[in-house]
Scaffold this motif. Structure first.
Motif, PDB file in Angstrom:
ATOM      1  N   ARG A   1       0.834  -1.201   0.000  1.00 20.50           N
ATOM      2  CA  ARG A   1       0.000   0.000   0.000  1.00 20.50           C
ATOM      3  C   ARG A   1       0.877   1.263   0.000  1.00 20.50           C
ATOM      4  O   ARG A   1       0.612   2.235  -0.718  1.00 20.50           O
ATOM      5  CB  ARG A   1      -0.913  -0.006   1.229  1.00 20.50           C
ATOM      6  CG  ARG A   1      -2.274   0.538   0.896  1.00 20.50           C
ATOM      7  CD  ARG A   1      -3.175   0.402   2.101  1.00 20.50           C
ATOM      8  NE  ARG A   1      -4.300   1.252   1.995  1.00 20.50           N
ATOM      9  CZ  ARG A   1      -5.152   1.494   2.970  1.00 20.50           C
ATOM     10  NH1 ARG A   1      -4.993   0.916   4.132  1.00 20.50           N
ATOM     11  NH2 ARG A   1      -6.165   2.314   2.787  1.00 20.50           N
ATOM     12  N   GLN A   2       1.910   1.200   0.810  1.00 20.63           N
ATOM     13  CA  GLN A   2       2.829   2.347   0.923  1.00 20.63           C
ATOM     14  C   GLN A   2       3.483   2.622  -0.434  1.00 20.63           C
ATOM     15  O   GLN A   2       3.602   3.785  -0.864  1.00 20.63           O
ATOM     16  CB  GLN A   2       3.894   2.024   1.971  1.00 20.63           C
ATOM     17  CG  GLN A   2       4.577   3.276   2.476  1.00 20.63           C
ATOM     18  CD  GLN A   2       5.728   2.942   3.438  1.00 20.63           C
ATOM     19  OE1 GLN A   2       5.942   1.802   3.802  1.00 20.63           O
ATOM     20  NE2 GLN A   2       6.453   3.961   3.831  1.00 20.63           N
TER      21      GLN A   2
ATOM     22  N   ARG B   1       2.273   1.850  -3.296  1.00 17.04           N
ATOM     23  CA  ARG B   1       1.267   2.437  -4.191  1.00 17.04           C
ATOM     24  C   ARG B   1       1.084   3.918  -3.893  1.00 17.04           C
ATOM     25  O   ARG B   1       1.011   4.750  -4.795  1.00 17.04           O
ATOM     26  CB  ARG B   1      -0.082   1.711  -3.992  1.00 17.04           C
ATOM     27  CG  ARG B   1      -0.389   0.775  -5.183  1.00 17.04           C
ATOM     28  CD  ARG B   1      -1.815   0.276  -5.021  1.00 17.04           C
ATOM     29  NE  ARG B   1      -1.931  -0.664  -3.920  1.00 17.04           N
ATOM     30  CZ  ARG B   1      -3.015  -0.839  -3.190  1.00 17.04           C
ATOM     31  NH1 ARG B   1      -4.093  -0.132  -3.438  1.00 17.04           N
ATOM     32  NH2 ARG B   1      -3.047  -1.717  -2.235  1.00 17.04           N
TER      33      ARG B   1
ATOM     34  N   LEU C   1      -0.319   5.061   8.273  1.00 19.93           N
ATOM     35  CA  LEU C   1       0.287   3.777   7.888  1.00 19.93           C
ATOM     36  C   LEU C   1       1.645   3.588   8.544  1.00 19.93           C
ATOM     37  O   LEU C   1       1.967   2.500   9.039  1.00 19.93           O
ATOM     38  CB  LEU C   1       0.434   3.727   6.369  1.00 19.93           C
ATOM     39  CG  LEU C   1      -0.780   3.197   5.603  1.00 19.93           C
ATOM     40  CD1 LEU C   1      -0.599   3.454   4.120  1.00 19.93           C
ATOM     41  CD2 LEU C   1      -0.994   1.731   5.864  1.00 19.93           C
TER      42      LEU C   1
END
Lengths: 98, 404
Positions: B306-307, B309, B338
């Motif tokens: 996710r990071q 992205r 996050l």
């Protein structure tokens, strides 16, 4: 009321007399042979009595319909009773001759 | 008509009286009794009585005379009917029974052909033979009675013979007893001489017994010597026994020590069981930790992805002027969240790793304990076997002692 009582009495007398005739007639052959004649005449006499009673039954029956046949009934009574008594007498005479 | 009827009534009454007179006469002569039902004749004549009474209606009113006339008619006719009906019923019952008997007889009886020989045969069959059989039966009966009487006489004869034999036997017995008594008398005379002979023999035996007494005394002395020897042996055996008892006591002490050791071993076994249970518990806990770690790894990987992205998005958005500041701020916030989560996860992971290390250390300690316990167990088993051997030795010693 009187007529009804008399009618019942006569009717049952007639029934009993006819039934008695039937029984005596059925047992006639078991009687002594010498008595055959007197038994027969007794039966005939009873038959006349039955006829007389029948005429009385009819007379009383017709009275309910207001028809008077007392004259004819008296005639029948006259004849039948005389014949009955004569028959009984003859039967006794026959018995006497044994 | 009325007049004619009354005259007729009187005439009828007269004739009826004559009829009754004849009836009475016939009854006196017994002619009426010839009828099977003489009462019925009387009743038939009684039917004329109402006519007689009806004709004398001058004494009563017309209605009363009518009631009397037809009432009497009714009563007499009813009496006549009931009497005839009962008689008829009775006769009919008898007649049916008679006809039944007649029919059965008719079935039974067969027509006989009328030849002389057959008549004779039938006579023989139905009259003579039954008579002959009766006579034969009577003959047999009398013969049987005669036989029975003869048998009785024979039985009595046998009884008398038996009694005679008994008497003879008794006579013989008495004779024998008499002979025995005489023999005993003679024997008594002889026995006196025997007694004298026996006395001399007894004297001889007494001499022999005196000799044997000397032998017995010698044997007694020998036995005393043997007794002294056995007493010495007895003392020796006593000493040996004392030594054995001491040895037994030692063994008992050793046995007590072994019992203590056995108790200790039992407690160690219990401890071992407890440790095993604890190891199992730690293992299950470890499994849970491993599962949790796997989960955290997965989450970590997801966060990493996710990071990446977000970094890509940030690079795209950074130079885009159309992108509003708010959205930029949102992405930044998310990025921060996050990173915080990532930090927390790292801390938790470190904790789990520490716990796992501790648990593994504990597990190692317990396993060391287990090995030492196994060693102890082996030692105990050897001690038990030795103990058993010593028990057997003690038993053997005891049995020997009892024998001695």
């Amino acid at each position: 009321m009187i007529d009804i009582v008399l009618f019942i009495l006569i009717f049952f007398s007639f029934v009993f007399v006819t039934l008695s005739i039937v029984f005596i007639f059925m047992e006639r052959e078991f009687e002594d042979k010498r008595l055959r004649g007197s038994v027969n005449t007794l039966l005939i006499g009873m038959l006349f009595l039955a006829i007389f009673l029948l005429s009385k039954v009819v007379e009383y029956l017709l009275r309910f319909f207001e028809i008077d046949i007392s004259f004819y009934a008296s005639l029948v009574e006259l004849v039948c009773i005389s014949l009955m008594v004569v028959c009984f007498l003859v039967s006794m005479i026959l018995m006497r001759e044994l | 008509m009325e007049l004619i009827l009354t005259i007729h009534g009187y005439l009828v009454a007269l004739i009826f009286l004559i009829t009754v007179y004849f009836w009475v006469e016939a009854k006196n002569r017994g002619v009426i009794d010839l009828f099977k039902k003489p009462i019925s004749v009387g009743l038939i004549l009684a039917l004329g009585l109402p006519l007689l009474l009806g004709s004398i209606h001058y004494f009563f009113s017309t209605t009363v005379s009518l009631y009397i006339k037809y009432g009497l008619f009714f009563l007499t006719s009813f009496g006549l009917f009931s009497f005839n009906y009962l008689h008829f019923k009775k006769n009919r019952k008898n007649a049916t029974e008679e006809s039944k008997i007649f029919m059965s007889l008719k079935k039974k009886v067969k027509p006989l052909p009328l030849t002389k020989a057959k008549i004779k045969e039938q006579l023989m069959k139905y009259f003579i033979k039954p008579e002959l059989t009766k006579i034969d039966d009577a003959k047999k009966q009398s013969q049987n009675e005669h036989r029975k009487e003869m048998q009785k006489v024979r039985d009595e004869e046998v009884k008398i013979d038996d009694k005679l034999e008994d008497l003879k036997e008794k006579e013989d017995e008495l004779g024998k007893r008499f002979e025995d008594l005489e023999k005993r008398k003679e024997q008594l005379g002889l026995s006196r001489e025997e007694v004298k002979f026996n006395l001399s023999e007894v004297k001889k035996e007494l001499g022999l017994l005196k000799l044997s007494k000397n032998d017995i005394e010698k044997e007694k002395d020998d036995l005393e010597l043997i007794k002294i020897k056995t007493d010495k042996d007895k003392d020796k055996v006593k000493k040996k026994l004392h030594n054995l008892l001491l040895f037994e006591e030692e063994l008992e002490k050793e046995k007590g020590e072994f019992v203590k050791a056995r108790k200790k071993a039992d407690s160690i076994i219990k401890l071992k069981k407890k440790i095993d249970n604890k190891i199992k518990e730690y293992n299950s806990k470890l499994r849970v930790f491993v599962q949790e770690k796997n989960k955290l790894d997965k989450e970590k990987r997801a966060l990493q992805a996710r990071q990446e992205r977000l970094d890509d998005d940030w690079d795209d958005v950074k130079d885009d002027k159309v992108w509003t500041e708010k959205q930029k701020y949102k992405i930044k916030r998310e990025y921060q969240k996050l990173s915080e989560k990532k930090k927390k996860l790292q801390i938790y992971e470190d904790k789990v790793a520490d716990q796992r290390d501790d648990l593994e250390l504990e597990k190692g300690g317990f396993e060391n304990l287990k090995t030492s316990l196994n060693k102890l167990e082996d030692e105990l088993a050897t001690a038990k076997s030795e103990n058993k051997l010593k028990d057997e030795e003690i038993k053997a010693l005891k049995s020997r002692r009892v024998k001695k």
